[in-house]
Every structure is written in structure tokens, then in C-alpha cells.
Design an enzyme around this catalytic site. Structure first.
Site, PDB file in Angstrom:
ATOM      1  N   GLN A 115      -4.131  16.032   7.587  1.00  0.00           N
ATOM      2  CA  GLN A 115      -3.429  14.873   8.139  1.00  0.00           C
ATOM      3  C   GLN A 115      -1.962  15.202   8.377  1.00  0.00           C
ATOM      4  O   GLN A 115      -1.234  14.380   8.934  1.00  0.00           O
ATOM      5  CB  GLN A 115      -3.530  13.683   7.179  1.00  0.00           C
ATOM      6  CG  GLN A 115      -4.944  13.168   6.994  1.00  0.00           C
ATOM      7  CD  GLN A 115      -5.041  11.973   6.047  1.00  0.00           C
ATOM      8  OE1 GLN A 115      -5.891  11.955   5.178  1.00  0.00           O
ATOM      9  NE2 GLN A 115      -4.180  10.982   6.207  1.00  0.00           N
ATOM     10  N   ARG A 174      -5.660   4.857   2.144  1.00  0.00           N
ATOM     11  CA  ARG A 174      -5.470   3.833   3.173  1.00  0.00           C
ATOM     12  C   ARG A 174      -4.399   2.832   2.736  1.00  0.00           C
ATOM     13  O   ARG A 174      -4.590   1.628   2.792  1.00  0.00           O
ATOM     14  CB  ARG A 174      -6.791   3.120   3.486  1.00  0.00           C
ATOM     15  CG  ARG A 174      -6.768   2.567   4.902  1.00  0.00           C
ATOM     16  CD  ARG A 174      -8.107   2.232   5.486  1.00  0.00           C
ATOM     17  NE  ARG A 174      -7.867   1.822   6.873  1.00  0.00           N
ATOM     18  CZ  ARG A 174      -8.797   1.675   7.784  1.00  0.00           C
ATOM     19  NH1 ARG A 174     -10.051   1.922   7.498  1.00  0.00           N
ATOM     20  NH2 ARG A 174      -8.486   1.296   8.999  1.00  0.00           N
ATOM     21  N   CYS A 175      -3.271   3.365   2.303  1.00  0.00           N
ATOM     22  CA  CYS A 175      -2.165   2.492   1.916  1.00  0.00           C
ATOM     23  C   CYS A 175      -0.890   3.304   1.876  1.00  0.00           C
ATOM     24  O   CYS A 175      -0.916   4.518   1.868  1.00  0.00           O
ATOM     25  CB  CYS A 175      -2.439   1.812   0.586  1.00  0.00           C
ATOM     26  SG  CYS A 175      -1.700   2.542  -0.855  1.00  0.00           S
ATOM     27  N   GLU A 235      -3.465   0.265   7.701  1.00  0.00           N
ATOM     28  CA  GLU A 235      -3.808   0.072   6.294  1.00  0.00           C
ATOM     29  C   GLU A 235      -3.698  -1.365   5.820  1.00  0.00           C
ATOM     30  O   GLU A 235      -4.145  -1.693   4.726  1.00  0.00           O
ATOM     31  CB  GLU A 235      -2.903   0.982   5.465  1.00  0.00           C
ATOM     32  CG  GLU A 235      -3.122   2.442   5.866  1.00  0.00           C
ATOM     33  CD  GLU A 235      -2.045   3.381   5.405  1.00  0.00           C
ATOM     34  OE1 GLU A 235      -0.906   2.912   5.208  1.00  0.00           O
ATOM     35  OE2 GLU A 235      -2.330   4.565   5.234  1.00  0.00           O
TER      36      GLU A 235
END
Ligand code: FES
Ligand code: FES
Lengths: 158, 785
Positions: free
Chosen positions: B224, B371-372, B741
Site C-alpha cells: 500500500q 480500515r481506519c 474508512e
């Protein structure tokens, strides 16, 4: 063992180890990498292909078991007429994000609408319940398969 | 010059639900994922992992493994150590074993690697590596870990005398204590945000291709953050950075899992260097779930000091985090507990004090921002669960309690009690809109009637505020690298363009949306813009995509570089139109002389002239690069309302409705935004209902495969009803915030609040996630006993 599998319309003959998984045979032997691998326990469904028209998790079938049968992978969905309705609908309805689950989802969708030209929301959800998606939350996948069903029947009608 | 052009569909700028360009290859099976890469002479690697959670290694016998047909080498920690690579730094300043040399500290830890000519042979070899383990007691909770006399997990670390990984604290303790002492009411909640795993459907992997002659290392990797990874590879492996090329191909989902550098990457690269052939390693699903970056695992006690009429005066939080065996959170250096500061939520109150301790345990390391945006999920969950608790304790409707305490629209920019400056928002409007859509009043009436009949209906609310887009260089870095990002735009003579990004998509649709930003700012149709990302040789530097930072940082860089290009094009247009540059105006796709729209040149004409017919003194070409250092984070928010029906006899709960209003500022591509929200809501539902990684007392991971680690299928996943408001970010060039997110951050509290609300009249105040039916049944049983 020598086996011959008809993959996407062409015969593919190879000498394989009996323990070779169908998914590895498709990906490495036939070089068709649109079929993916996502788990070790037959849970995720990203390896799904159609064997004689029926969705099968190809990580849980040996290549030798597919000897003499017809296998359809995502690469075989498109025809001379262009994209399969599920392919078009997945793009139109934003039914994919990372795209990792997508080939399998589309194949399951294609098999479903072959059997059931007008599946309900619940029927689609049940049909794809062996296939995980981590990105989309499924709503647009369901929409896409229903849209594909509608498009396929209207094509058939015309 | 007009900056807020609204483009026609054929240009496809901001606000158009343009179909994704990524789809064409993905729907035909032509994606190029890591495992699809095959290089000539490529070898395959399988890892040997520890079957036990804590043990001393007395020896490793590799003889049988080496004898397997096709096996070329077995790599152990001893061999790695000879090259100074048995340990590697983590993103949080700790060190982590690459291959264990002294002890194994968690089940699944990497102990050896087998390199073979084919993946089946590598797996056969891995089965035969014989490790002599001397068992040690496993420590499986942070409470055990910090108890007196607990065995030292990190005995290799000098100066480490206990199992404490870090401590962190923020806020004004004295003022907070004073506010609590003076409060009419104090409400508290103790809860565990359980360990979870991002589990993208594609696991992690690498193909390392180190050329021993040229020294060129081409590394295909599920990354990523390819640029940051290149720099870290250079620093860890001592390879010259210009000779390292990281290529992050199509990524089958990331969600934070593909941010850290894992031992498998390092071993495969070392093996390729030593053997002189490319080496591929693709994780098994079990390997992914038991060893790579998990999320959460925070034990939290939060308290609110309130007046009798429900005005919050202060907040106090005490936390303990379970770090696993190595402290390898992927988060900005200064933020030991991530951006937990946003635990003050959407509310206006003056004082807060938060402290946190992190402990080593015999579990997998790697607290990633699943996802945050770095612990925001935990923070948001805590405040929104506390609001529900306070509402129940004070007997005030939970919607009303929120409305009484909201930061008001005119208070923005608003500095919170923990020092974050929220950029913009209109919380009351958002909540009211969501409540109206849900039919809140009617639902409450129905709930009351249902209770009379012995039926359980719950209505859960969460109103969250996120902090995304890390971040301003004065505060935010990872491993010393400032969290800026970049975009490079080249417009060719025919007016077609290439945009190169420092960020990297994993399914978010950057190839579509970033082209839309350029289309908006330049008038070049989005379909004429190719977006390149993920290849460090071919893109400008950036810290990558996680923590919803792509649009806030990379999107801003894209808008700014497009503006530079548009400005140069305007000067060229002036030259072509024989007018002064200040007299040139831009419409969606043309430059014209102010007041005479007929005298116009297109962006394509200007692009051609950039290579053929320039004004005196201007440099040829039409390309530029921008590095963007954001002035602040962006603060998206949302109001979620969930309605559940709970079966009192079984504890099974079903989501009847899920209404989700999100405000992420300006939406570049509404279709993609909604897709992101659907996915995020599903992960929020997953965490609240079924998805967790747990361990038995010996440290065996329960949740090591998709039969035990439950991810919702289409059958369980609720249908969602989406709403929006649009409050632009005042400091972002196009007014956008992040959205990837929000729904994962905001929704768990809404689901849990709904179930707790269904049982509130029985006196139930909390059920920890995942809210499994047996936990619900037990809560009912205890409350009614
Ligand atoms: S790879 Fe997961 S079901 Fe086949
Ligand atoms: S689109 Fe990513 S897993 Fe389904």
C-alpha cells in the site's frame, strides 16, 4: 497422469501430478490467472469456475477429477458478441472494487441467470453466499447480477 | 480564472459518476495481481511457522527438508543473522524477528523458509523442517503480561525489564479531574475492542528479483506504500535506493494489512540476492491471519462527567492495548495510540485526559490501521458507546443527548479538548436528516409498543467524526518520513495526459477519480488521462494509501499540479489569442478572452502549442510535479441509525434497517463514494457481529482461517440506505475529505448501540463486540434473573 480438460472451448492436455489442484492447473498449467486463490479452507470462493456449467471451487477439486470435462473460467465469459451481460453489468453497477473476487462472482452470477432469468435479491444473495467479497458490501454485486439477468432476457427476447 | 468549473459529462470532472477505467481489465480476468507474476527461473518460497506461542528454540534440523526433490535451500535465522538480517526495525521503533533465532514469541512466527523450484515442493520441504522447541508459558492477555512476576517476553531487548511496550497520555489531567469532582453525574463504560484482522481476499506476497550482476533489485510486492517500502528496504538491507524498484501491482484489497514490511518479504529478497534467481512468496490464508497486521485489541474504560441535564463537562479514558510480541503498529511516530485524540467525538466540551499503556503478549504483532486512520475506530466506538450509556443512565433520549452536546456549525474551525482542530461540519443537520429518514419518532413509538408485547426492538445511533489525511509535515511522519504526497502530470502534444501518483489504489478506483480531478481543473476529458501508480521507478515520492489519505493528500497534490498545468496553458492560450494572460478566462474545456467567448482555444490546442508554438521566454513542454504538505487533517463525519430486532429466546439479532448519512465534503465520484461506504459498513457490521481473532490459554489462535474467522457473506450482510450532506473542507483544494474508512469507523457503535438499546429497559448497558447471540442471550438472562 495425462488429462485433457476442455477449458473455455479448447482442449488442454497435460501430464500432471495426481495431487495437483485444479486451480493451480488453471493458473499455472493453462496460464489463465483470472481465477484466484484466497484461502486454504474452501471458504472464500475466489477460485470458483464452472465445471460443466456448475460453479465449483477449483481449490477443492483435483485437476485429474476434471479430466474430460468442460471448464469455464472468467477468460471464457466473453463471446464473439462481446462482453457477457454479467461483465457489462458488474462495471455498470460498480459491482467490483479491487476485483479479486470478481471473476468468481461473475461466473456464479452467469450460472444463476442461466437457471433463473429473474432472480430476486434473496435468490442472488443465496447463490453468491459461497463467495466472499471484502470490498463492496455485496449490494452492487446483487444489483449487477439482477441487471445482467434483465439484460440477458431482453437480449433473448429481441 | 474560475476554479469551480462544473464540467459536462464528456469532460467527466468532479461530481460525475464516471464508470471505472480499472474495470475493463478486471472483468476479463486480465488484472495483474501479485500471484499472477511469473518470471523466468522464478523459485518459490514457503515459510515454516511456529506451532506454539512461546518456546525456546534448541535447534533446527533442515536435513530432511533439503533432501526433498526440488528444494534448493532452507533458510534459518542463523543464516539471516550472518547477513545482519535476523531482526528488522518495525514502523514503531521496535525490532522484530525476521526468522526466529532465540525464541518463538507467538504462534505462527516465522522460523525458517524453504526455497524450491515449485510451490508444492516448497510446501513439502516446509513440512519436514524439524524444530526442537522447549515450551514456555504463553501470556495471552495484556493484564497477565503486566502483572507482577510475568515472564519476560522480550528478554532479548537490553533495558527491557517488564512487558510494557509503551505508555502514552494526552489532555489536561488536572482540569479533567476538577471537572469530574464537580460533576453532577459520572457515567462510565468498560469495554474491549477485540482483535480483528483486515483479511483482504488477496493475501500478502512478493516476487523478489535481485540481479547479482547489476545489483538491481526489482521487487513486486503487495504494497500500500511502495515508496516508503523502497526507502525502508534501502535502510534495512543496505541496498542503494536507486537500485531498488518496488512495483505494487493490482492489489486485491488492503485495508491496512499491506502497510507493514513482513518477514516473508525480507527473507524472499535475501534469498533472491543469495541464490541469484527471482523468488516468489505468497502467503497462505492461515499465514495471513495468524501473523500479519491485525487491528484493534484495546481494553478501554471511558468516563463522562455530565450535568444533570446531560451537558458533557469532561472525558477521562484509561486504556490497555495488546501489542503482541513486537511493537509494530503502523502509525505516525509521535502518535503511540494513533489519533485516539478524536475520542472527544462530535461534542463541545473543554476537558479530556487520556492515558494508554501497551503490553507485549505472546500473540502476533502488528497493530495496523485496519480500515481506519490510526486507532480512530477505537476512539469513535468508545465515545459513541459512552453517549448511549449516558443517555440510558440519565434517562435522556440518545438523539437528544447528542443534539445538546454537538459542536455547532458556527464553532468551526473548532479546537477539541485534545488539541485537534476540526475543519468543518454541520452535525445537527446531519443527525436530524438521518433520524427523519429512519422515521425516528415512529420507531420509538413502535419500540415502546413492542416492549409491551415482550418483543425486543433496538434503535442505535452513532454520530462519528474522523480525522483523516495524515498529514502535516510538522507533526506527521512514519519512520522519519514526512507524510506528504505527490502528483506528476504530463500533457502530451495531442492533449492526452499521464498522471503519476505517490499513492496506490487497492480497489478504491484512483485510476478513475484522480483523472476526474485533472479533468475538472484542466478541461482534459477524464478518459484522455492515464493514471499510473505503484511503480517507484515511474512515480513521484509519497507515503502511500492507508488511513484515508489518498484524496486528502494525493488528491490535493493532483488538483494543485493540474492547476499549475492549467495556468501554463492559460499563458499559452493568451499567446495564441494575442491577448494578455490576465484577460484569459477558462470554461470547462476552453480558454477565451474575457467578454468574447468566440475567441477561444481548447486545452488540446494549448497542449500542442506547448511543444510547437510558445510565447517568448517560456520553457517547452506541459508537465509539472507537486508535493503537497497538507495544512491540517480533514474531518469527515456521519450520522448512522440502525434498527434491530432481537430474539429474546436465542439472542439472535437481525438488522432491519441501516440508514447511513456521510459527509465527506465534495464527492469526486458519487458512485465510487457510495461503494466505499457499502464496503465500510459491511466491515463495521462484521466486527460488531461476528469477526474477531481470539486465542486459547496456550496462545493458539482461534480465527486462523475463514471457517473460524467469520466474514459476512451476502446472506448475512444487511441492506444499506445511504444519505449525504456536503460540507466542503475549507483547506483542501477541491473541498474533499476522505471516505474509504468512515463507515468502518462509525458503524460498529451504531450496531452495538442498537442491540444494547433493545435491552436497555432491562438494565443492560454493554455487550462487548462481537455481539454474538450467546452474549446477547446471556445479557438478557442475567438482567432478567
Ligand atoms: S481459494 Fe478460497 S474457496 Fe478456493
Ligand atoms: S471487489 Fe475486492 S474482494 Fe470483492
Amino acid at each position: 497422469m495425462e488429462i485433457t480438460i476442455n477449458i473455455n472451448g479448447s482442449d488442454h492436455t497435460a501430464d500432471v501430478e495426481p495431487r495437483l489442484l485444479l486451480v493451480d492447473h488453471i493458473r499455472t498449467g493453462a496460464g489463465l490467472t483470472g481465477t484466484h486463490i484466497g484461502c486454504d479452507t474452501t471458504s472464500c470462493g475466489v477460485c470458483t469456475v464452472l465445471v460443466d456449467g456448475t460453479p465449483v471451487k477449483s481449490c477443492t477439486m483435483l485437476a485429474v477429477q476434471a479430466d474430460g470435462r468442460e471448464v469455464t473460467t472468467v477468460e471464457g465469459l466473453k463471446s464473439a458478441d462481446g462482453l457477457h451481460p454479467v461483465q457489462q453489468a458488474f462495471s455498470d453497477e460498480h459491482g467490483l472494487q479491487c476485483g479479486f473476487c470478481t471473476p468468481a462472482m461473475m461466473l456464479v452470477g452467469a450460472a444463476l441467470i442461466d437457471d433463473n432469468p429473474d432472480p430476486s435479491d434473496d435468490e442472488v444473495r443465496w447463490a453468491i453466499s459461497g463467495n466472499l467479497c471484502r470490498c463492496t458490501g455485496y449490494m452492487n454485486i446483487v444489483k449487477a447480477i439482477q441487471a445482467a439477468a434483465a439484460a440477458a432476457s431482453s437480449n433473448g427476447d429481441s | 480564472m474560475t476554479d469551480t468549473t462544473t464540467t459536462p459529462p464528456e469532460i467527466g470532472g468532479i461530481g460525475h459518476s464516471v464508470k471505472r477505467v480499472e474495470d475493463a481489465r478486471l472483468i476479463e480476468g486480465q488484472g495483474n495481481f501479485l500471484d499472477d507474476i511469473a518470471l523466468p527461473g522464478m523459485l518459490h518460497m514457503a515459510l515454516v511457522r511456529s506451532p506454539v506461542a512461546h518456546a525456546r528454540i534448541n535447534g533446527i534440523d533442515t536435513e530432511a527438508a533439503t533432501a526433498v526433490d526440488g528444494v534448493l535451500a532452507v533458510v534459518t535465522g542463523e543464516l539471516m543473522d550472518q547477513h545482519g538480517l535476523a531482526w528488522m526495525p518495525t514502523l514503531s521503533g521496535d525490532t522484530q524477528a525476521v526468522l526466529a533465532t532465540d525464541k518463538v514469541r507467538y504462534q505462527g512466527q516465522e522460523v525458517a523458509a524453504v526455497i524450491a523450484t515449485d510451490p508444492y515442493a516448497a510446501a513439502d520441504g516446509a513440512e519436514l523442517v524439524d524444530v526442537d522447541y522447549e515450551m514456555l508459558d504463553a501470556i495471552t492477555t495484556p493484564q497477565q503480561s503486566l502483572a507482577d512476576g510475568a515472564e519476560l517476553i522480550r528478554d532479548e531487548k537490553e533495558d527491557q525489564t517488564d512487558n510494557l511496550a509503551y505508555t502514552w497520555e494526552t489532555g489536561d489531567e488536572a482540569a479533567t479531574e476538577a471537572a469530574f469532582a464537580a460533576a453532577d453525574r459520572v457515567v462510565s463504560l468498560t469495554t474491549h475492542y477485540p482483535r480483528s484482522h483486515p483479511a483482504p481476499l488477496e493475501t500478502c506476497g512478493i516476487v523478489a528479483d535481485v540481479n547479482s550482476v547489476t545489483g538491481q533489485a526489482t521487487i513486486y510486492m503487495t504494497s500500500q506504500a511502495p515508496h516508503a517500502h523502497r526507502t525502508l528496504f534501502a535502510l534495512v538491507a543496505g541496498l542503494p535506493e536507486q537500485n531498488i524498484r518496488i512495483v505494487s501491482p493490482d492489489i486485491g484489497g488492503g485495508f491496512g494489512n499491506k502497510v507493514p514490511i513482513y518477514p516473508g518479504y525480507v527473507v524472499a529478497t535475501a534469498a533472491s540476492l543469495l541464490i541469484g534467481q527471482p523468488v516468489k512468496w505468497v502467503e497462505t490464508r492461515t499465514g495471513n491471519l495468524i501473523s500479519t497486521g491485525f487491528g484493534r485489541d484495546y481494553y478501554m474504560t471511558g468516563e463522562l462527567a455530565l450535568t444533570n441535564d446531560g451537558r458533557i463537562q469532561a472525558m477521562r479514558v484509561d486504556m490497555l492495548s495488546d501489542q503482541g510480541a513486537f511493537y509494530s503498529d503502523a502509525q505516525p511516530t509521535r502518535y503511540r495510540a494513533g489519533l485516539f485524540h478524536v475520542c472527544t467525538g462530535s461534542y463541545d466540551f473543554p476537558h479530556a485526559h487520556i492515558k494508554c499503556r501497551g503490553a507485549f503478549t505472546n500473540k502476533a504483532p502488528g497493530g495496523v490501521a485496519y480500515r481506519c486512520s490510526f486507532r480512530i475506530t477505537e476512539a469513535s466506538y468508545l465515545i459513541e458507546r459512552l453517549m448511549q450509556t449516558a443517555a440510558d443512565e440519565l434517562g435522556i433520549d440518545p438523539a437528544e443527548l447528542r443534539l445538546r452536546n454537538f459542536i455547532q456549525p458556527e464553532q468551526f474551525p473548532y479546537e477539541t479538548a485534545t488539541g485537534f482542530v476540526y475543519d468543518s461540519g454541520d452535525y445537527p443537520t446531519a443527525l436530524r436528516k438521518a433520524l427523519d429518514a429512519a422515521g425516528y419518532e415512529e420507531l420509538r413509538a413502535e419500540q415502546a409498543a413492542a416492549r409491551e408485547e415482550g418483543r425486543l426492538v433496538g434503535i442505535g445511533i452513532a454520530h462519528f467524526t474522523e480525522a483523516v489525511g495524515a498529514g502535516p509535515a510538522h507533526t506527521y511522519d512514519i519512520a522519519g518520513l514526512k507524510m506528504i504526497d505527490s502528483a506528476e502530470l504530463r500533457v502530451h502534444p495531442t492533449g492526452k495526459a499521464i498522471l503519476k501518483l505517490g499513492v496506490k489504489t487497492q480497489g478504491q478506483g484512483h485510476e478513475t477519480t484522480f483523472a476526474q480531478i485533472v479533468a475538472e481543473e484542466t478541461g482534459i476529458p477524464a478518459t484522455d488521462i492515464k493514471v499510473i501508480h505503484g511503480d517507484t521507478d515511474d512515480t513521484p515520492y509519497g507515503l502511500g494509501t492507508y488511513a484515508s489519505r489518498s484524496t486528502p493528500v494525493g488528491g490535493a497534490a493532483t488538483a494543485m499540479v493540474a492547476r499549475k498545468i492549467a495556468d501554463k496553458a492559460r499563458h499559452i492560450a493568451a499567446h495564441l489569442l494575442e491577448a494578455a494572460p490576465e484577460d484569459i478566462e477558462r470554461t470547462a474545456d476552453k480558454f477565451h478572452v474575457a467578454g468574447s467567448p468566440d475567441q477561444a482555444v481548447s486545452i488540446q490546442d494549448a497542449a500542442f502549442a506547448a511543444y510547437t508554438n510558445l510565447p517568448e521566454g517560456m520553457e517547452y513542454g506541459l508537465e509539472d510535479v507537486t508535493y503537497y504538505n497538507p495544512p491540517n487533517l480533514t474531518f469527515p463525519y456521519g450520522s448512522y441509525v440502525v434498527v434491530v430486532d432481537v430474539d429474546p429466546d436465542t439472542g439472535v439479532w437481525k438488522v432491519r434497517r441501516m440508514v447511513a448519512l456521510d459527509d465527506c465534503g465534495v464527492r469526486i465520484n458519487p458512485m465510487i463514494v457510495e461503494g466505499q461506504i457499502h464496503g465500510g459498513l459491511t466491515e463495521g457490521f462484521a466486527m460488531s457481529s461476528m469477526q474477531w481473532i481470539t486465542f486459547d490459554d496456550d496462545g493458539n489462535c482461534i480465527g486462523s482461517n475463514f471457517m473460524d474467522y467469520l466474514i459476512p457473506t451476502a446472506w448475512e450482510t444487511p441492506r444499506f440506505e445511504l444519505l449525504e450532506t456536503v460540507t466542503p473542507s475549507p483547506h483542501h483544494p477541491i473541498g474533499a475529505k476522505g471516505i474509504g474508512e468512515s463507515a468502518t469507523v462509525g458503524s460498529p457503535a451504531a450496531f452495538v448501540n442498537a442491540v444494547v438499546d433493545a435491552l436497555a429497559h432491562l438494565g443492560v448497558r454493554n455487550i462487548d463486540m462481537p455481539v454474538l447471540p450467546d452474549r446477547v442471550w446471556e445479557a438478557i438472562d442475567t438482567a432478567t434473573a
